[in-house]
Design a protein around this motif. Structure first.
Motif, PDB file in Angstrom:
ATOM      1  N   VAL A  22     -11.414  16.455  -4.189  1.00  0.00           N
ATOM      2  CA  VAL A  22     -12.482  15.450  -4.286  1.00  0.00           C
ATOM      3  C   VAL A  22     -12.927  15.417  -5.743  1.00  0.00           C
ATOM      4  O   VAL A  22     -13.339  16.444  -6.287  1.00  0.00           O
ATOM      5  N   ARG A  23     -12.800  14.262  -6.401  1.00  0.00           N
ATOM      6  CA  ARG A  23     -13.108  14.163  -7.830  1.00  0.00           C
ATOM      7  C   ARG A  23     -14.617  14.206  -8.069  1.00  0.00           C
ATOM      8  O   ARG A  23     -15.400  13.728  -7.247  1.00  0.00           O
ATOM      9  N   GLU A 142      -8.027   4.493  -1.614  1.00  0.00           N
ATOM     10  CA  GLU A 142      -7.556   5.774  -1.070  1.00  0.00           C
ATOM     11  C   GLU A 142      -7.640   5.762   0.460  1.00  0.00           C
ATOM     12  O   GLU A 142      -8.606   5.258   1.025  1.00  0.00           O
ATOM     13  N   GLN A 143      -6.624   6.347   1.110  1.00  0.00           N
ATOM     14  CA  GLN A 143      -6.602   6.340   2.584  1.00  0.00           C
ATOM     15  C   GLN A 143      -7.026   7.674   3.181  1.00  0.00           C
ATOM     16  O   GLN A 143      -7.367   7.761   4.348  1.00  0.00           O
ATOM     17  N   ILE A 144      -6.900   8.755   2.385  1.00  0.00           N
ATOM     18  CA  ILE A 144      -7.151  10.085   2.952  1.00  0.00           C
ATOM     19  C   ILE A 144      -8.502  10.613   2.468  1.00  0.00           C
ATOM     20  O   ILE A 144      -8.708  10.810   1.275  1.00  0.00           O
ATOM     21  N   GLY A 145      -9.403  10.835   3.416  1.00  0.00           N
ATOM     22  CA  GLY A 145     -10.713  11.400   3.082  1.00  0.00           C
ATOM     23  C   GLY A 145     -10.895  12.710   3.817  1.00  0.00           C
ATOM     24  O   GLY A 145     -10.062  13.087   4.649  1.00  0.00           O
ATOM     25  N   PRO A 146     -11.988  13.424   3.536  1.00  0.00           N
ATOM     26  CA  PRO A 146     -12.175  14.745   4.154  1.00  0.00           C
ATOM     27  C   PRO A 146     -12.487  14.706   5.654  1.00  0.00           C
ATOM     28  O   PRO A 146     -12.167  15.637   6.375  1.00  0.00           O
ATOM     29  N   LEU A 147     -13.143  13.618   6.125  1.00  0.00           N
ATOM     30  CA  LEU A 147     -13.528  13.566   7.542  1.00  0.00           C
ATOM     31  C   LEU A 147     -12.952  12.315   8.202  1.00  0.00           C
ATOM     32  O   LEU A 147     -12.731  11.301   7.545  1.00  0.00           O
ATOM     33  N   HIS A 355      -3.711  10.464  10.248  1.00  0.00           N
ATOM     34  CA  HIS A 355      -4.574  11.649  10.260  1.00  0.00           C
ATOM     35  C   HIS A 355      -3.650  12.824   9.977  1.00  0.00           C
ATOM     36  O   HIS A 355      -2.780  13.130  10.801  1.00  0.00           O
ATOM     37  N   PRO A 356      -3.783  13.476   8.826  1.00  0.00           N
ATOM     38  CA  PRO A 356      -2.858  14.567   8.498  1.00  0.00           C
ATOM     39  C   PRO A 356      -2.824  15.617   9.604  1.00  0.00           C
ATOM     40  O   PRO A 356      -3.826  15.838  10.284  1.00  0.00           O
ATOM     41  N   GLU A 357      -1.649  16.252   9.745  1.00  0.00           N
ATOM     42  CA  GLU A 357      -1.526  17.214  10.830  1.00  0.00           C
ATOM     43  C   GLU A 357      -2.336  18.488  10.547  1.00  0.00           C
ATOM     44  O   GLU A 357      -3.004  19.009  11.425  1.00  0.00           O
ATOM     45  N   GLN A 366      -4.575  14.103  -0.159  1.00  0.00           N
ATOM     46  CA  GLN A 366      -5.845  13.731  -0.795  1.00  0.00           C
ATOM     47  C   GLN A 366      -5.766  13.979  -2.310  1.00  0.00           C
ATOM     48  O   GLN A 366      -6.226  13.167  -3.108  1.00  0.00           O
ATOM     49  N   SER A 367      -5.141  15.096  -2.696  1.00  0.00           N
ATOM     50  CA  SER A 367      -5.011  15.413  -4.124  1.00  0.00           C
ATOM     51  C   SER A 367      -4.063  14.429  -4.797  1.00  0.00           C
ATOM     52  O   SER A 367      -4.301  13.995  -5.930  1.00  0.00           O
ATOM     53  N   LEU A 368      -2.979  14.069  -4.104  1.00  0.00           N
ATOM     54  CA  LEU A 368      -2.019  13.104  -4.672  1.00  0.00           C
ATOM     55  C   LEU A 368      -2.718  11.779  -4.958  1.00  0.00           C
ATOM     56  O   LEU A 368      -2.593  11.219  -6.048  1.00  0.00           O
ATOM     57  N   GLU A 369      -3.489  11.309  -3.982  1.00  0.00           N
ATOM     58  CA  GLU A 369      -4.170  10.019  -4.164  1.00  0.00           C
ATOM     59  C   GLU A 369      -5.169  10.058  -5.309  1.00  0.00           C
ATOM     60  O   GLU A 369      -5.445   9.039  -5.927  1.00  0.00           O
TER      61      GLU A 369
END
Ligand code: SF4
Ligand code: SF4
Ligand code: SF4
Length: 434
Positions: A22-23, A142-147, A355-357, A366-369
């Motif tokens: 998370v930046r 971005e598509q991937i978030g923490p929740l 939804h990541p496994e 998330q880091s890649l994005e």
């Protein structure tokens, strides 16, 4: 070790937090937060330690700090939630906490030690309010978030299939250990004199390794599963959005969020980033014939995705009828909880959501994005060879065509497979199971 003093070490500390999944853009507001939370010595360790989970022995070799002193400092940082310590394969592994889920939540969940909640709550509130954190994390689609959103099952239409990892009750029932802690966002709003709702604070539910970490550091208390289910049932009464860790396996927490306090929902409600919340695989739908036009669904929706529009149909007594903005709907099902004729329900989305496994996959994607994946791969900030490879890989991964190719449906699973193989080769196979 050579000590960096004054503002420099805290600036480097923010840069280190910013280099994670998370930046965290640097400004005076975040500088004031880290200065209030870390001593200069703690800041120096945080800056020097590897990004990934590492043993005391590895951190000692990298930082050169006396082992007893280092252990003491890492334990103190873990008690404050500024470092995460997990017991894996017979020994503790440590990693620097990201800003979220991490430094912010754990600080505002603390119940023991030298606490200055009022100052911390105000400082975090001030930082979130300026919007730079949201811009840095959500302004590029971005598509991937923490929740991710977990639907209220009571709102699902008949015969709609739901997988176990999408069911809050299943997450509770299948966990080894369950605990309850304070909701950080509401706690922050409370101390910043910005809490507008009457939703209770004890709504942060944690499971398994998450519950173990939080209870060990007095940030949550272990409870029975039946007590946790009762706590969860209140979310229907208050019309709260359920948000779980954005993973399918090893889910560590479920948040019960209101549209006024939740900092992620505010990313949508206040700053307009529709991707701040990862949706469920469902979407709201209204059965026109059943709807009486009472407007309860529109009032309940925590992100204002439903608008009551004039109803010009001469065959109905309704004056207004609800219209859902399907681009906004996160599929939480709050709108259906109080719809007496069951006209408002959740149906499956046309396209399933990623939804990541595992947490491993989520952190990688998330880091890649967010242009930070190189730090997870070459994770020793004190090694010159690592630093050089990190810079080269970082420049490559930040190229937009590379990023979008790796995130695409066609390449994503092969890319994740290669990442898993690489991590196993480094002897850290346990990470891929988390
Ligand atoms: S995400 Fe929701 S439940 Fe979690 S801390 Fe924030 S408001 Fe509370
Ligand atoms: S709550 Fe139900 S009945 Fe009332 S307006 Fe919404 S869909 Fe119609
Ligand atoms: S319309 Fe609003 S309340 Fe209903 S599912 Fe969508 S986001 Fe949730």
């Amino acid at each position: 070790m050579g000590h960096l003093v004054g503002k420099d070490i805290y600036k480097k500390l923010v840069q280190k937090i910013d280099a994670q999944a998370v930046r965290v853009p640097f400004n005076e507001r975040i500088y004031n937060i880290v200065k209030a939370l870390y001593s200069a010595e703690e800041a120096e360790i945080y800056v020097k330690m590897p990004y990934g989970l590492s043993t005391l022995d590895r951190i000692q070799k990298i930082t050169g700090i006396n082992p007893a002193r280092l252990k003491n400092l890492l334990e103190g940082l873990s008690d404050k939630g500024l470092v995460i310590d997990l017991f894996i394969d017979g020994e503790y592994h440590y990693m620097p906490s990201p800003i979220a889920v991490g430094i912010f939540e754990f600080t505002m969940m603390r119940t023991q030690g030298d606490l200055d909640m009022e100052t911390w709550g105000k400082l975090f509130h001030h930082y979130f309010e300026d919007g730079s954190l949201y811009k840095a994390n959500f302004s590029n689609g971005e598509q991937i978030g923490p929740l991710r959103t977990v639907p209220h099952e009571e709102s699902l239409a008949d015969h709609v299939e739901i997988l176990d990892y999408e069911r809050a009750v299943h997450i509770v029932e299948s966990a080894e250990k369950v605990a309850v802690g304070l909701c950080s966002c509401r706690h922050e709003k409370h101390h910043a004199d910005a809490k507008e709702c009457d939703v209770p604070l004890d709504t942060c539910l944690s499971f398994g390794m998450g519950a173990e970490y939080l209870t060990r550091h007095n940030m949550a208390v272990e409870v029975s599963k039946s007590a946790l289910k009762e706590n969860l049932a209140r979310s229907r009464e208050y019309g709260l959005v359920l948000q779980a860790d954005n993973v399918q396996k090893g889910i560590a927490s479920i948040c019960q969020c209101c549209g006024c306090c939740c900092n992620l929902l505010l990313g949508m409600n206040k700053f307009g980033y529709e991707n701040a919340i990862v949706t469920s695989n469902f979407i709201a739908d209204i059965e026109d014939e059943k709807c009486t036009g009472c407007g309860k669904c529109a009032k309940a929706c925590p992100i204002n995705a439903i608008e009551m529009k004039d109803d010009s149909d001469p065959n109905t007594k309704r004056k207004k009828k609800p219209e859902i903005n399907l681009d906004l709907c996160i599929g939480c099902g709050v709108c259906g909880l109080d719809c007496k004729p069951s006209a408002c329900q959740l149906i499956p989305r046309k396209k399933r959501v990623i939804h990541p496994e595992t947490t491993f996959e989520r952190v990688i994607l998330q880091s890649l994005e967010r242009g930070a994946l190189q730090n997870q791969i070459f994770d020793n900030p004190e090694n010159i060879g690592n630093k050089a490879m990190n810079a080269i890989l970082g420049a490559f991964l930040r190229l937009p065509p590379v990023k979008s190719a790796l995130m695409s449906d066609a390449l994503r699973s092969r890319f994740l497979g290669a990442m898993r193989a690489g991590v196993r080769l480094q002897g850290k196979g346990f990470l891929t199971e988390m």
